[in-house]
Every structure is written in structure tokens, then in C-alpha cells.
Design a protein around this motif. Structure first.
Motif, PDB file in Angstrom:
ATOM      1  N   LEU A  61       0.806  -1.217   0.000  1.00  0.00           N
ATOM      2  CA  LEU A  61       0.000   0.000   0.000  1.00  0.00           C
ATOM      3  C   LEU A  61       0.846   1.277   0.000  1.00  0.00           C
ATOM      4  O   LEU A  61       0.304   2.379   0.008  1.00  0.00           O
ATOM      5  CB  LEU A  61      -0.949  -0.005   1.210  1.00  0.00           C
ATOM      6  N   GLY A  62       2.165   1.116   0.028  1.00  0.00           N
ATOM      7  CA  GLY A  62       3.041   2.287  -0.029  1.00  0.00           C
ATOM      8  C   GLY A  62       3.025   3.105   1.244  1.00  0.00           C
ATOM      9  O   GLY A  62       3.141   4.330   1.212  1.00  0.00           O
ATOM     10  N   THR A  63       2.904   2.430   2.377  1.00  0.00           N
ATOM     11  CA  THR A  63       2.911   3.129   3.666  1.00  0.00           C
ATOM     12  C   THR A  63       3.837   2.383   4.618  1.00  0.00           C
ATOM     13  O   THR A  63       4.577   1.496   4.204  1.00  0.00           O
ATOM     14  CB  THR A  63       1.472   3.258   4.231  1.00  0.00           C
ATOM     15  N   THR A  64       3.814   2.771   5.870  1.00  0.00           N
ATOM     16  CA  THR A  64       4.656   2.108   6.873  1.00  0.00           C
ATOM     17  C   THR A  64       3.777   1.473   7.939  1.00  0.00           C
ATOM     18  O   THR A  64       2.614   1.853   8.108  1.00  0.00           O
ATOM     19  CB  THR A  64       5.597   3.114   7.562  1.00  0.00           C
ATOM     20  N   ILE A  65       4.347   0.544   8.659  1.00  0.00           N
ATOM     21  CA  ILE A  65       3.628  -0.060   9.783  1.00  0.00           C
ATOM     22  C   ILE A  65       3.295   1.020  10.812  1.00  0.00           C
ATOM     23  O   ILE A  65       2.203   1.040  11.374  1.00  0.00           O
ATOM     24  CB  ILE A  65       4.446  -1.207  10.415  1.00  0.00           C
ATOM     25  N   ASP A  66       4.238   1.942  11.032  1.00  0.00           N
ATOM     26  CA  ASP A  66       3.991   3.024  11.996  1.00  0.00           C
ATOM     27  C   ASP A  66       2.725   3.793  11.661  1.00  0.00           C
ATOM     28  O   ASP A  66       1.937   4.127  12.545  1.00  0.00           O
ATOM     29  CB  ASP A  66       5.170   3.996  12.051  1.00  0.00           C
TER      30      ASP A  66
END
Length: 188
Positions: A61-66
Motif C-alpha cells: 500500500l506504499g505506507t509504513t507499519i507506523d
């Protein structure tokens, strides 16, 4: 935040990011090597989200776990501006870390006749500035020009032009946005 609430927030974020990209369950599932049925159960709640699945979903999804597990509470929404006052100018910073918004600061300013605005008080710095007048009338000194900006109007200009903003016919309140260089100039 309890684990159940955090899990629901993560599920909503995953579903929202997928839908914002216009992807079906099949498309996202293929991008992160999950079955569409597993992804559906992750999004709807019956299935626990494993860390390896969360890593794959964040990457796809082009994001981070944070960003997916970031807590939701009033502290990340509410800004309690601190007032900074000098002769003729009161400023309230209305934004947090400008790095999150490409280096942009947002502030409310109240300017009175006591503010020094002669030619020797014009500033120049790299960047752009934008402001809108909330109440009163602002007098924008922009190089050799003096421009009236009335309530409800806005102005945008290069800050490489010598400039200052003054109050005309009483106090003026503005909402302004400027970059990091502008923040240094306004706080100097």
C-alpha cells in the motif's frame, strides 16, 4: 488504546488505503501474496493480523507499519497554540512539525499599528507566503507597492520581494502559511 480498538483502526486504514487506490481485494491480495479471502477476513475482523502480513500489506500500500498502527486520540489532533508577542504583533503557531507538510508553517497573526513597517523593516528570504485576512484590513508592503487586503481576501507572493504586513485603520488578524525560511524571518 486497547488492542481491540487498535486492530479495528488498522483494519479501517487498510481498507481505506486499498479503496483510495481503487484496488479490489484481488489486486491487493496479489500484491502482497495473500489470498483474497484472507485479506477480506483481515479487513472485516474475524482474522488476527500477523506481523508478516502487516509488513507485506504496508509495503504493497506504499505506507509504513507506523502509519498503520499510529494511535488515534485527541493529542494527535488538537493543537494548543502558544502566543508569542512583540511590539505590534502577536503570533499563534497553528501547526506542528512542518517537515510533515513539506516544510509549511501555519500561523494566526494579530497586527496592530505598533508594528514597525517602514522600508528598513521589510524582509527578504527564499520562499513564498500566503495569507488571508480574517478581520480588519492589512496593508501589504511588497517592494515599492502598498496593497490593501480586505477581510475575506487573500494574498500570495514571493518572499524574495522585500515585504511586510501592517494593520490599516485598526488591528488586523490574518491566517498565514509560509515555509521554513519564512518561519525564521517571522520569528527573528
Amino acid at each position: 488504546m486497547p488492542d481491540d480498538e487498535l486492530s479495528e483502526v488498522v483494519r479501517q486504514r487498510l481498507r481505506g488505503l486499498r479503496q483510495a487506490r481503487g484496488w479490489s481485494l484481488d489486486v491487493l491480495a496479489a500484491r502482497c501474496d495473500l489470498s483474497p479471502s484472507t485479506l477480506s477476513r483481515i479487513e472485516t475482523g474475524p482474522r488476527r493480523i500477523d506481523l508478516d502480513q502487516l509488513v507485506a500489506l504496508a509495503r504493497a500500500l506504499g505506507t509504513t507499519i507506523d502509519h498503520l498502527v499510529e494511535p488515534v486520540d485527541d493529542a494527535d489532533v488538537i493543537i494548543r497554540p502558544v502566543q508569542h508577542t512583540e511590539a505590534g504583533l502577536t503570533t499563534w503557531m497553528l501547526s506542528r512539525d512542518p517537515a510533515e507538510r513539506g516544510g509549511t508553517h501555519v500561523a494566526k497573526m494579530r497586527i496592530t499599528a505598533e508594528r514597525r513597517t517602514g522600508p528598513e523593516h521589510l524582509s527578504v528570504h527564499p520562499g513564498r507566503e500566503w495569507f488571508t485576512v480574517i478581520s480588519g484590513t492589512a496593508l501589504l508592503h511588497l517592494g515599492e507597492r502598498q496593497i490593501r487586503v480586505e477581510t475575506g481576501e487573500a494574498a500570495e507572493f514571493s518572499t524574495m520581494i522585500p515585504h511586510s504586513i501592517a494593520a490599516l485603520d485598526g488591528p488586523v488578524e490574518i491566517l498565514t502559511m509560509f515555509d521554513r525560511e519564512g518561519e525564521r524571518a517571522h520569528s527573528a
